[in-house]
Design an enzyme around this catalytic site. Sequence first.
Site, mmCIF file in Angstrom:
data_model
loop_
_atom_site.group_PDB
_atom_site.id
_atom_site.type_symbol
_atom_site.label_atom_id
_atom_site.label_comp_id
_atom_site.label_asym_id
_atom_site.label_seq_id
_atom_site.Cartn_x
_atom_site.Cartn_y
_atom_site.Cartn_z
ATOM 1 N N ASP A 13 -12.257 -9.950 -0.262
ATOM 2 C CA ASP A 13 -13.178 -10.358 0.669
ATOM 3 C C ASP A 13 -14.382 -9.515 -0.025
ATOM 4 O O ASP A 13 -14.031 -8.188 -0.734
ATOM 5 C CB ASP A 13 -13.320 -10.143 2.048
ATOM 6 C CG ASP A 13 -12.353 -8.609 2.370
ATOM 7 O OD1 ASP A 13 -11.761 -8.582 3.382
ATOM 8 O OD2 ASP A 13 -12.532 -7.853 1.675
ATOM 9 N N GLU A 43 -6.117 -10.535 -1.312
ATOM 10 C CA GLU A 43 -6.900 -10.252 0.021
ATOM 11 C C GLU A 43 -8.330 -10.146 -0.498
ATOM 12 O O GLU A 43 -8.927 -9.655 0.597
ATOM 13 C CB GLU A 43 -6.352 -9.115 0.769
ATOM 14 C CG GLU A 43 -4.788 -8.898 0.863
ATOM 15 C CD GLU A 43 -4.455 -7.821 1.685
ATOM 16 O OE1 GLU A 43 -5.313 -7.133 2.285
ATOM 17 O OE2 GLU A 43 -3.276 -7.545 1.829
ATOM 18 N N HIS A 67 -10.297 -6.130 -2.031
ATOM 19 C CA HIS A 67 -11.262 -5.610 -0.842
ATOM 20 C C HIS A 67 -12.621 -4.856 -1.429
ATOM 21 O O HIS A 67 -12.367 -3.627 -1.791
ATOM 22 C CB HIS A 67 -10.654 -4.817 0.276
ATOM 23 C CG HIS A 67 -9.654 -5.511 0.949
ATOM 24 N ND1 HIS A 67 -10.118 -6.812 1.707
ATOM 25 C CD2 HIS A 67 -8.322 -5.358 1.444
ATOM 26 C CE1 HIS A 67 -8.728 -6.945 2.294
ATOM 27 N NE2 HIS A 67 -7.800 -6.391 2.177
ATOM 28 N N ASN A 112 2.118 -5.203 -3.161
ATOM 29 C CA ASN A 112 0.659 -5.351 -2.840
ATOM 30 C C ASN A 112 -0.037 -4.164 -2.532
ATOM 31 O O ASN A 112 0.421 -3.263 -1.854
ATOM 32 C CB ASN A 112 0.652 -6.255 -1.830
ATOM 33 C CG ASN A 112 -0.745 -6.851 -1.339
ATOM 34 O OD1 ASN A 112 -1.507 -7.590 -2.077
ATOM 35 N ND2 ASN A 112 -1.042 -6.716 -0.158
ATOM 36 N N GLU A 129 0.868 -1.392 0.097
ATOM 37 C CA GLU A 129 0.001 0.086 -0.058
ATOM 38 C C GLU A 129 0.771 1.281 -0.136
ATOM 39 O O GLU A 129 0.638 2.147 0.724
ATOM 40 C CB GLU A 129 -1.013 -0.044 1.186
ATOM 41 C CG GLU A 129 -1.875 -1.385 1.146
ATOM 42 C CD GLU A 129 -2.888 -1.351 2.362
ATOM 43 O OE1 GLU A 129 -2.831 -0.326 3.310
ATOM 44 O OE2 GLU A 129 -3.766 -2.150 2.459
HETATM 45 C C1 XIL Z 1 -5.177 -6.254 8.529
HETATM 46 C C2 XIL Z 1 -5.921 -7.624 9.401
HETATM 47 O O1 XIL Z 1 -6.775 -8.107 8.862
HETATM 48 C C3 XIL Z 1 -6.197 -7.179 10.817
HETATM 49 O O2 XIL Z 1 -6.213 -8.294 11.777
HETATM 50 C C4 XIL Z 1 -4.936 -6.287 11.381
HETATM 51 O O3 XIL Z 1 -5.510 -5.766 12.553
HETATM 52 C C5 XIL Z 1 -4.551 -5.089 10.588
HETATM 53 O O4 XIL Z 1 -4.542 -5.482 9.273
HETATM 54 N N1 XIL Z 1 -4.504 -4.508 3.839
HETATM 55 C C6 XIL Z 1 -3.702 -5.429 4.041
HETATM 56 C C7 XIL Z 1 -3.687 -6.211 5.353
HETATM 57 O O5 XIL Z 1 -2.639 -5.456 3.417
HETATM 58 O O6 XIL Z 1 -2.541 -6.426 6.149
HETATM 59 C C8 XIL Z 1 -4.647 -5.708 6.370
HETATM 60 O O7 XIL Z 1 -4.920 -6.721 7.423
HETATM 61 C C9 XIL Z 1 -5.922 -5.292 5.668
HETATM 62 C C10 XIL Z 1 -5.802 -4.292 4.655
#
Ligand code: XIL
Length: 360
Positions: free
Chosen positions: A283, A281, A251, A215, A173
């Site tokens: 969802d 990631e 996401h 990422n 990010e």
């Molecule tokens: C989040 C986790 O799901 C949480 O459990 C943690 O407290 C914070 O990080 N993008 C990312 C992930 O790259 O590492 C993040 O995960 C969600 C957003």
Amino acid sequence: MAVVFSRRVIAARGAVEVQLALLVALAAGLGCHGNSTTAPTTTAPAPVAVGLRTAAAGKLIGTAVQSGYLSDSRYHATFARDFNYVTAEYEMKWNVIESSRGVNNYSAGDAIVSDAQGQGMQVKGHTLIWHGSNPVWLGALPAAEFRAAFEEHIRAVAGHYRGRVLAWDVVNEAMADDGSGLRDTVFRQQLGDDYIADAFRLAHEADPQALLFYNDYNGEGLSAKSDRIYDLVRTLRAQGVPIDGVGLQVHVSATGYPSLASLASNMRRLAGLGLLVNISEMDVKIANVPGSSDSRLAAQRTAYHDIVGVCVAEPGCHAVTFWGFTDAHTWIAGDDPLLYDRQYAQKPAFFGVFDALSRK
Ligand code: XIL
């Protein structure tokens, strides 16, 4: 079947398109583990016993896991059946490993790696450099000490997991949401824009075999932000920086995601740089989707099916990872964004992914 992309194979790729030889390694057991132990929800077909990874269309099928739930039998049985690629949801982040400067504790991440390796699964390290989840002491470091801490962290963590992870999310990010360029993180402020290239070079020195990924989120389709990400990784490649791929976090919500054509075009242009792409990631939120529960679940199924289907169709997309698999343990409070419900029943979304992987 688990498929393994070796760094050497990736290095042999053509400049125009990714020529991937798949090293097929049989995952430990593909047996059926019986149906889920709870009755299916009224809106999903009867549970299927075979796991998602069995229908994997030559892709790695992954999930984020949390070490604290590995002793939960339902959690572990589901994870063991469906997936062959594991990401630590938070256990490999800097604030967990080195909460006190100079004292590295890898136990939580090691538990995930050991469990995964015991099942013949691959592991993705997440994440070495991110503006989130940093130890408090990092922000208070004198400027003169910052680079040393940055370098030591990458060398120590990538070195600790050398040979035990298939890939790393090296930098996470780093791009600003508005498409204006790099996010103004503490790393950029202290080390300059080249911190990204520096991180990849350090990670490669520490683990030469690991596939190294950039990422990010909201850069899945063609957009100002994904253009900046494309420019970044194209420049890194041109500079000879050891980068192997880009993770698209995905996401999204069931009514808010890029067009499939836009997603496919973005994947293709990244692959055209000789890079792998993965969904890293995924969802799909539904809480704010109007309509009945069944209609929200149907919209979620469509989103999962169609987005995963784009990865299945793209040769350069080598893995799909979900950010968890049961709504009982999601980072998105108040929503049900994953493939299993809170009682571990397979949701319509599960079947959407299964059908996409089965090329249906
Ligand atoms: C989040 C986790 O799901 C949480 O459990 C943690 O407290 C914070 O990080 N993008 C990312 C992930 O790259 O590492 C993040 O995960 C969600 C957003």
